[in-house]
Design an enzyme around this catalytic site. Structure first.
Site, short mmCIF file in Angstrom:
data_model
loop_
_atom_site.label_atom_id
_atom_site.label_comp_id
_atom_site.label_asym_id
_atom_site.label_seq_id
_atom_site.Cartn_x
_atom_site.Cartn_y
_atom_site.Cartn_z
N GLU A 6 -2.06 9.15 -1.20
CA GLU A 6 -3.11 8.25 -0.31
C GLU A 6 -4.48 8.88 -0.25
OE1 GLU A 6 -3.63 5.46 3.69
OE2 GLU A 6 -2.11 7.08 3.66
N ARG A 20 5.77 4.14 6.02
CA ARG A 20 5.34 4.08 7.39
C ARG A 20 5.56 2.81 7.75
NH1 ARG A 20 -0.64 6.06 5.66
NH2 ARG A 20 -1.51 3.91 5.18
N ASP A 21 4.83 2.43 9.21
CA ASP A 21 4.95 1.09 9.78
C ASP A 21 3.83 0.39 9.29
OD1 ASP A 21 3.02 2.79 10.91
OD2 ASP A 21 3.10 1.74 12.92
N GLU A 22 3.84 0.31 7.88
CA GLU A 22 2.94 -0.78 7.22
C GLU A 22 3.44 -1.36 6.04
OE1 GLU A 22 -1.85 0.24 5.96
OE2 GLU A 22 -0.89 1.69 6.64
N HIS A 28 1.26 6.24 -2.79
CA HIS A 28 -0.03 5.26 -2.52
C HIS A 28 -0.53 5.07 -3.79
CE1 HIS A 28 -1.39 3.66 1.68
NE2 HIS A 28 -2.46 3.37 0.87
N ASP A 48 -6.17 -1.95 -2.57
CA ASP A 48 -5.39 -1.46 -3.34
C ASP A 48 -4.75 -2.10 -4.69
OD1 ASP A 48 -5.14 -1.11 -0.48
OD2 ASP A 48 -3.76 0.90 -1.07
N ASP A 74 0.82 -1.38 0.03
CA ASP A 74 0.05 -0.02 0.07
C ASP A 74 0.87 1.28 0.12
OD1 ASP A 74 0.97 -0.87 2.45
OD2 ASP A 74 -0.49 0.70 3.75
N TRP A 119 -11.83 -5.69 -1.28
CA TRP A 119 -10.44 -6.03 -0.73
C TRP A 119 -10.19 -7.37 -1.19
CZ3 TRP A 119 -12.17 -1.49 0.41
CH2 TRP A 119 -11.27 -0.51 0.63
#
Length: 902
Positions: free
Chosen positions: A755, A481-483, A776, A490, A477, A543
């Site tokens: 995003e 960041r912490d992802e 994103h 997506d 995605d 999703w």
């Protein structure tokens, strides 16, 4: 006799110049692969011809053992067929680890003599578990459980005969970098990649012949925690797949006398730690050059003080060969400017939001510490901004050994950034000492788009870099960041756009296998794949439908039926999950993300927020996935299942109409997304579709020609408008420069897709940092409309993969030109249109061994010339019909130039 020769000469000359050639040989979609796991691999090739309407009429394939052409394992003979893509091997059983060569001869409809290809090759993977003689090994020392420095593994061995060939097979629990005799084995990074490790762990094969020498050799392997046991997911989640870090290494050497030898990971190896003291994907890497063990991967190094290793019994039945392209170093960016921020920070701007790392050169004293922080943007006042990274530190720390120029870059982490902040750097910051390196899966670039509008061209640039930055072995995605997770929503929203920009065939084929591997027993599909969020994070409409949408889009883009075969059970299981969770064919239960990040004004007093009923959305995707399952079943010849699912689809649509549609055709949610999904998925009776499209158009106009859609409505918005005759409105949306729109971020200086529609607000402040990525790709799905509608490059379902192309441009928006080209498996397909003076000019190229149906915007064929001559006189072009201001033509391969009088 002389007269006969004179008459024949023009024909002989024409035949000579019309000679067809054959090239671009692929095995399982790769050139010369060395880890083919398919025991009946498929061969593809391209024809090139200067003469129009060239079609292959026959082929002959020969496959033989490498180094011994007399040992043929398959000779197909002359096969009368135009198939030049995915021709399956049908010879003797192929042997594990063995290398084979192949070539093809091709006949076409214009020449008598066959065209012969150059020789291509492929090497088989390790086909049985018993082929593995290596043992899993772990560090023999007691590990620092907090910092977890990267372990080093070393093995020295002798090769006392002349080496003919050598292949290394490697994987790890964690990430690995391997060397032989001090040289990196490969240019691949973050190997073995990210998969559903508990069920599928990839290994890589490398030809290392050139790295070995007769005599003493040394192997050195460095490991990092990576996805396997590093911090991944939310809440500082560690050890998702296990606490261990381990290596599996097998080297097979073939000597010139025909004998073989294997060097494998076992209890004879040594282990230690080195310069990499800490490494985490989210947080960055710490390298202490004082701890470097110089020459540790070279023969003769003294490892007497190193620890031994522990052998382990980790599963071997999960090992699979790698199918997709590896992550590699790609573009590099020099420092664009060096600035001191208002708060006194030393910052370098590379001018592009990218994903990778910075290579820096420095000279200083032993113990000097440099901290490199990464950010996508500067704040409104020009200061370094990292709040949107949430818990991710995104910092690389380098400690110098001193005394000489030193070069630093990380090994097992990456960052999403345009800016870096430097702390502790000794001396002056000079641009030449800093280089930003982009890393992403090395998928071939296939699509090129350009237009007369500079902002739209920048939008295309941003779409491309959003894809590059997020296609790192899995479709993430966001990269900063912490992802950085494989969010399914997506991926499905962007998949068709992605397939134009790059060849994502192998990339998605690999990832879809993990979709199935992580699919729950109920058929529910996780929010992210690989699934690191747990079994409760699954089943959201739009999703989970990645399980049906992406296989179908891959089939359309590449014509590969095998993707549907591989994924059919997964597709069926997902539709079954929705069916089992429906009442009266209405799926109105469970958690759903809905139209994620739709338009919602901050102080919404009059209901302008575009909130779409989540269960209405779910019902639409229930129908869409069922339709795609029907399509797949039809392609695969499953006629009974086609009938069964067609009956189910009818019931789903009837339930939708009963629950969400008024008698006059109004939906219970009057949003753009509601009408877009209902129209795109044919949820409405035909007699109510035109009025629904009119409602959609009115809604767009009510918002001042702005979109209000989120992740699920955006991909289809302009497609639906064009389908129902509102192309001018679609162009108005594309060209809208104020928030919310595609061009608003461009006007705000974006170099990737954001995003949120307003990641940076008009006053320069930021959206909430908890959900505000500047890289994103989901909203970049507009690219699909630009390529397939604006320029008009598309494929028909009766000839997917552009075997039968559709070229139907839509002129408008005040553009004076637009063009797109696509490298298909058959060759280059392109169209460009240009409005000049009183003419519309179109230049079309159709690859050999394919056909195209072309729609030329004109009132009559009499208004069209082709290459300067009246179209009606052309012998190469078939006129099909004239309808609604468009002349429909059938073309074979070749280049065409159409001119239309206004």
């Amino acid at each position: 006799m002389k007269k006969i020769l004179c008459l024949l000469l023009p024909c002989l000359v024409a035949t000579a110049f019309a000679q067809t050639s054959v090239s671009h040989l692929l095995t399982e979609n790769k050139p010369n692969p060395i880890e083919v796991e398919e025991q009946a691999p498929r061969f593809s090739w391209q024809l090139s011809a200067t003469q129009r309407n060239t079609m292959q009429t026959a082929y002959a394939i020969q496959v033989w053992e490498a180094g011994n052409k007399k040992n043929t394992v398959w000779n197909s003979g002359k096969i009368m067929s135009d198939q030049s893509v995915y021709v399956p091997y049908a010879g003797k059983a192929l042997q594990s680890g063995k290398k084979y060569n192949w070539s093809v001869q091709v006949w076409d409809n214009h020449t008598v003599q066959a065209a012969s290809s150059e020789t291509s090759s492929f090497q088989m993977a390790l086909l049985q578990n018993s082929d593995w003689k290596a043992k899993w090994i772990e560090p023999g020392y007691t590990e620092d459980s907090v910092m977890r420095p990267s372990p080093l593994f070393r093995k020295q061995f002798a090769a006392n005969k002349k080496i003919l060939s050598a292949t290394a097979y490697i994987t790890a629990h964690g990430l690995y970098e391997a060397q032989i005799n001090g040289k990196r084995i490969s240019d691949a990074y973050f190997t073995p990649g990210w998969t559903a490790y508990k069920k599928r762990l990839q290994y890589q094969a490398y030809d290392v012949t050139a790295l070995l020498q007769k005599g003493i050799n040394a192997i050195g392997v460095t490991l990092g925690s990576g996805w396997y046991r590093g911090v991944i997911g939310f809440s500082n989640n560690r050890n998702v797949y296990g606490k261990d870090i381990a290596l599996l290494f097998q080297l097979t050497i073939t000597y010139s006398d025909g004998s073989t030898e294997q060097v494998v990971s076992d209890d004879s190896w040594k282990s230690s730690t080195g310069a990499i003291r800490y490494s985490e994907i989210y947080n960055g890497e710490t390298i202490d050059a004082r701890e470097e063990k110089n020459g540790w991967a070279l023969p003769g190094y003294d490892d007497s003080k190193w620890s031994g290793v522990k052998t382990a019994t980790h599963p071997m039945n999960v090992l699979v060969a790698t199918y997709n392209e590896p992550i590699r170093r790609k573009e590099v960016f020099l420092a664009k400017r060096i600035i001191t921020t208002p708060s006194g920070e030393k910052v370098i701007d590379f001018g592009q939001n990218l994903v990778g790392w910075v290579t820096l050169k420095v000279k200083g004293k032993a113990g000097d510490k440099i901290v490199v922080s990464h950010a996508e943007v500067l704040d409104k006042t020009g200061n370094f901004y990292t709040t949107n990274l949430r818990a991710a530190k995104a910092q690389d720390t380098y400690i110098l050994k001193g005394g000489e120029d030193e070069i630093f870059e990380p090994h097992f982490t990456w960052h999403g950034f345009q800016f870096i902040k430097l702390e502790g750097y000794p001396g002056e910051l000079k641009p030449e000492n800093f280089t930003a390196v982009a890393l992403y899966s090395d998928m071939p670039t296939t699509g090129i788009f350009s237009s007369s509008h500079p902002l739209v061209n920048q939008l295309q640039h941003n779409i491309e870099w959003g894809q590059k930055g997020n296609f790192l072995d899995v479709p993430t995605d966001c990269p900063q960041r912490d992802e950085r997770l494989g969010w399914t929503g997506d991926a499905q929203a962007f998949s068709r756009t992605a397939a134009f920009n790059m060849n994502v065939h192998n990339f998605f084929t690999k990832w879809l296998k993990d979709v199935e591997a992580d699919q729950l027993p109920t058929g529910s599909v996780p929010f992210v794949v690989p699934n690191v969020l747990g079994a409760g994070s699954a089943g959201s409409a739009g999703w989970a439908d990645a399980a049906t949408i992406i296989p179908w889009n891959v089939y359309l883009a590449y014509g590969d039926k095998k993707v549907l075969e591989n994924q059919y059970n997964s597709m069926k299981a997902w539709v079954g999950y929705m069916q089992n969770n429906s009442t009266g064919h209405l799926w109105n239960k469970g958690f759903h993300f809905g139209d994620w990040l739709f338009y919602r004004p901050h102080d919404d007093n009059d209901g302008k927020s575009a909130v779409t009923d989540k269960y209405l959305i779910a019902q639409c995707f229930y129908a869409h996935s069922t339709q795609l399952l029907i399509n797949a079943a039809r392609v695969l010849g499953k006629t009974t299942e086609v009938t069964s699912y067609e009956a189910l689809l009818k019931n789903i649509k009837e339930a939708f109409a009963k629950e969400y549609l008024t008698a006059t055709g109004r939906l219970v949610s009057s949003t753009q997304t509601a009408y877009v999904l209902a129209l795109n998925f044919d949820m409405l009776p035909e007699n109510l579709r035109a009025q629904a499209a009119e409602r959609l158009a009115a809604n767009v106009k009510d918002y001042g020609n702005h979109l209000t859609t989120g992740f699920l409505g955006t991909p289809y918005l302009c497609h639906v408008l064009t389908r129902f005759g509102y192309t001018d409105l679609a162009y108005s949306l594309l060209l809208q420069e104020k928030y919310p729109s595609w061009l608003y971020p461009v006007k705000m200086g974006a170099t990737t897709i954001w995003e949120r529609w307003d990641g940076i607000k008009p006053d320069g402040t930021f959206q909430v940092p908890s959900m505000n990525s500047y890289n994103h790709y989901a909203y970049g799905a507009i690219g699909d409309w630009m390529y397939r509608v604006m320029v008009g490059l598309d494929t028909y379902e009766d000839g997917t993969g552009y075997k039968h192309s559709k070229i139907e441009p839509h002129i408008g928006g005040g553009f004076t030109n637009a063009s797109a080209s696509l490298q298909t498996y058959y060759g280059k397909l392109s169209n460009s249109w240009r409005v000049t003076g009183d003419q519309l000019l179109m230049e079309v190229e159709v690859p050999a061994n394919t056909t195209a149906t072309v729609f030329v915007p004109a009132k009559s064929a009499d208004d069209i010339t082709e290459s300067g001559a009246p179209l009606t006189q052309s012998k190469d072009i078939k006129l099909l019909e004239t309808k609604e201001g468009s002349v429909k033509l059938s073309l074979g391969s070749g280049k065409y130039q159409f001119a239309v009088k206004k």
